[in-house]
Design an enzyme around this catalytic site. Structure first.
Site, PDB file in Angstrom:
ATOM      1  N   ARG A 234       0.853  -1.209   0.000  1.00 56.67           N
ATOM      2  CA  ARG A 234       0.000   0.000   0.000  1.00 56.67           C
ATOM      3  C   ARG A 234       0.881   1.249   0.000  1.00 56.67           C
ATOM      4  NH1 ARG A 234      -0.544   4.715   2.505  1.00 56.67           N
ATOM      5  NH2 ARG A 234      -0.397   3.752   4.553  1.00 56.67           N
TER       6      ARG A 234
ATOM      7  N   GLU B 293      -4.174  10.582  10.528  1.00 56.69           N
ATOM      8  CA  GLU B 293      -3.276  11.147   9.522  1.00 56.69           C
ATOM      9  C   GLU B 293      -2.613  12.437  10.020  1.00 56.69           C
ATOM     10  OE1 GLU B 293      -5.097  12.583   5.989  1.00 56.69           O
ATOM     11  OE2 GLU B 293      -3.239  12.519   4.839  1.00 56.69           O
TER      12      GLU B 293
HETATM   13  C1  LIG Z   1      -2.159   7.360   4.171  1.00 59.96           C
HETATM   14  C2  LIG Z   1      -1.534   7.491   5.495  1.00 59.96           C
HETATM   15  C3  LIG Z   1      -1.935   6.441   6.427  1.00 59.96           C
HETATM   16  C4  LIG Z   1      -0.059   7.533   5.437  1.00 59.96           C
HETATM   17  O1  LIG Z   1       0.594   6.757   4.803  1.00 59.96           O
HETATM   18  C5  LIG Z   1       0.570   8.544   6.254  1.00 59.96           C
HETATM   19  O2  LIG Z   1      -0.123   9.382   6.831  1.00 59.96           O
HETATM   20  O3  LIG Z   1       1.802   8.529   6.301  1.00 59.96           O
END
Ligand SMILES: CC(C)C(=O)C(=O)O
Length: 536
Positions: free
Chosen positions: A16, A146
């Site tokens: 992801r 986030e």
């Molecule tokens: C999309 C989010 C979870 C992310 O990767 C971050 O905030 O670093």
């Protein structure tokens, strides 16, 4: 509980966050293969495999991974990032068979107001609704806060309010991202400790980014502060400067903090290689644990120490990662480096010949050539004027390339005592050459081995008249073989590497068995099998 007994879980997000590396896109099949490698071989605790609603290919990848994981009772360890979007992410994930949503909430008031135009209370209501919908559809929920790093710094009360407002929802993990990779280990330790102590019943993950090159250090600080899990990716893939390298995180958690983790270190290098192939992103040769050169001793003094009983011992032994110590040959090589390489090749030389060969190795190193173990027999042959590696010689070669037409090659090759000619054509000069060469070797009942890597380099500085070095990796019946050729013309450098490969393989097949036979004092000796260097 003592620190040594504490288990820290590892969540790998190569599929992801790793796919948010510029230019990286894994196919569904690649994702399935990597998911299997991560869960079954590397043994990470959880994997995050996709973002919801990205594409139908992504939905198919998620379905395939979850179906495979269901059969092995692993589906609860497969997670998908989803959004507060009126339930559409939840439906997408549930539709693909997913069992866990990692819901992205706003961990900073600034983002909540600036991006969503909402108050904490309004955002809380939206998140609660999405959580309830996910649970109604049978999904377990984790929550990302986030930009938590900046959110916590700017207004910790907003962060506490968000967590408090969700405390009764049954969220599994509260995941604290350093979204922009701006934290230091001291800040991570203080902030994670605060969250852990303030909410003792909850489980916190730390999600790093490597913008300041501190991701691994920050992960360690989070683990020390009581984070239940930490996130990382293979080869440090991830948005911008990446996430944290799984290999680095694993060895540091084990060796520096003494915490327990589930990782099987013997699969780290192979997993890293797989990700290199699938992502198209090569890692640096000196990347800790998984880089090509990190178990290579270059200085003669280090090789000498190893020879005299592991005087330069470190816990990071190559065997731990199913890798092998190497000893580089070049201008810094000493007697011990040469001896270690000769040992590996099973070659014995008198003191005098070792001195001559070492002198040549240093001379070549001085002219900036890198010398591989496989080159050594050639250097020995050259220095000692041995004909051992003189089975095949390219006597003449004419290559032509043109636009809109196939390239052609016309070659004259000596094999043993006999000269052969052949012509070939192909897509480029080297392809044409190998097509002609294949005809010659076929007459000997041979096939050329599979080429698995092809690298062309010129010395730094990029002059157009520079020497070109071509390194080719071949898959032979006896394992991988890497050969080099050096020439001003890059096609002839590749041709040189190819002829070198043929000489090594012919030597192995035609001469080494005979030597073994005579060494065992057999008078008749077995019939030599026709040489088949590899399946084509
Ligand atoms: C999309 C989010 C979870 C992310 O990767 C971050 O905030 O670093």
């Amino acid at each position: 509980m003592s620190e040594a007994a504490r288990y820290v879980r590892i969540m790998d997000t190569t599929l992801r966050d790793g796919e948010q590396t510029q230019g990286v896109s894994f196919s569904p099949d690649e994702k399935v293969n990597l998911a299997k490698t991560l869960l079954e071989q590397v043994c990470v605790d959880r994997i995050e495999v996709a973002s919801a609603r990205v594409s139908s290919g992504e939905a198919s990848a998620v379905s395939q991974i979850v179906a495979w994981a269901e059969e092995r009772n692993l589906a609860e360890r497969v997670e998908i990032l989803g959004f507060v979007d009126g339930g559409r992410s939840v439906d997408w994930i549930a539709g693909a068979g997913g069992r866990v949503i990692n819901l992205l909430a706003k961990g900073s008031e600034k983002h909540c107001r600036g991006q969503l135009g909402k108050t904490l209370e309004q955002h809380l209501a939206d998140v609660r609704e999405t959580v309830a919908h996910a649970q109604a559809r049978g999904l377990a929920v984790n929550l990302y806060l986030e930009d938590w790093s900046n959110g916590y710094r700017d207004n910790p009360d907003y962060v506490f309010g968000l967590v408090e407002g969700l405390a009764d929802t049954g969220i599994g993990h509260y995941m604290l991202p350093d979204t922009l990779g701006v934290m230091t280990p001291e800040r991570v330790f203080a902030a994670v400790s605060d969250m852990v102590q303030r909410f003792p019943g909850l489980q916190f993950d730390f999600h790093p980014h490597n913008d300041y090159g501190l991701a691994t250090a920050n992960v360690l600080a989070a683990a020390q502060a009581g984070a239940a899990a930490v996130h990382c990716t293979i080869n440090c893939l991830g948005e911008r400067a990446g996430n944290a390298s799984l290999a680095e995180v694993a060895v540091n958690l084990r060796d520096q903090l003494g915490v327990e983790i589930g990782i099987d270190e013997s699969h780290l290098a192979r997993a890293s290689e797989l990700v290199e192939y699938f992502s198209g992103k090569r890692i640096a040769d000196n990347a800790p644990i998984v880089g090509a050169d990190v178990f290579t001793q270059t200085a003669g003094i280090h090789a000498d120490g190893d020879k005299k009983g592991s005087l330069y011992h470190s816990r990071l032994s190559p065997e731990r990662f199913a890798r092998r110590r190497k000893y580089a040959l070049g201008k810094l090589a000493g007697k011990a480096s040469l001896a270690k390489n000769l040992e590996r090749l099973d070659i014995e030389l008198s003191e005098e010949n070792q001195r001559k060969v070492l002198q040549r190795v240093v001379e070549l190193g001085d002219s900036k050539k890198t010398i591989t173990t496989e080159d050594l027999p050639f250097i020995i042959a050259e220095v000692l004027e041995s004909k051992d590696y003189d089975h095949v010689e390219l006597l003449a070669c004419n290559l032509s390339s043109s636009l809109g037409l196939d390239s052609t090659a016309s070659i004259k090759v000596r094999v043993g005592e006999q000269a052969h000619t052949a012509v070939g054509s192909g897509n480029g000069g080297y392809d044409a050459f190998t097509s002609a060469l294949a005809k010659v070797v076929k007459k000997q009942g041979l096939v050329l081995p599979q080429l698995t890597d092809f690298e062309v380099r010129i010395p730094k500085g990029g002059r157009t008249d520079a020497l070109t070095e071509c390194s080719i990796t071949w898959q032979t019946d006896e394992g991988e073989l890497r050969t080099r050729g050096v020439h001003a013309n890059q096609v002839f450098a590749a041709v040189g590497a190819t002829v070198r490969m043929l000489n090594i393989l012919m030597h192995r097949r035609l001469v080494e068995p005979k030597e073994a036979t005579s060494a065992s004092a057999s008078t008749s000796g077995p019939e030599l099998e026709p040489m088949r260097v590899a399946a084509s």
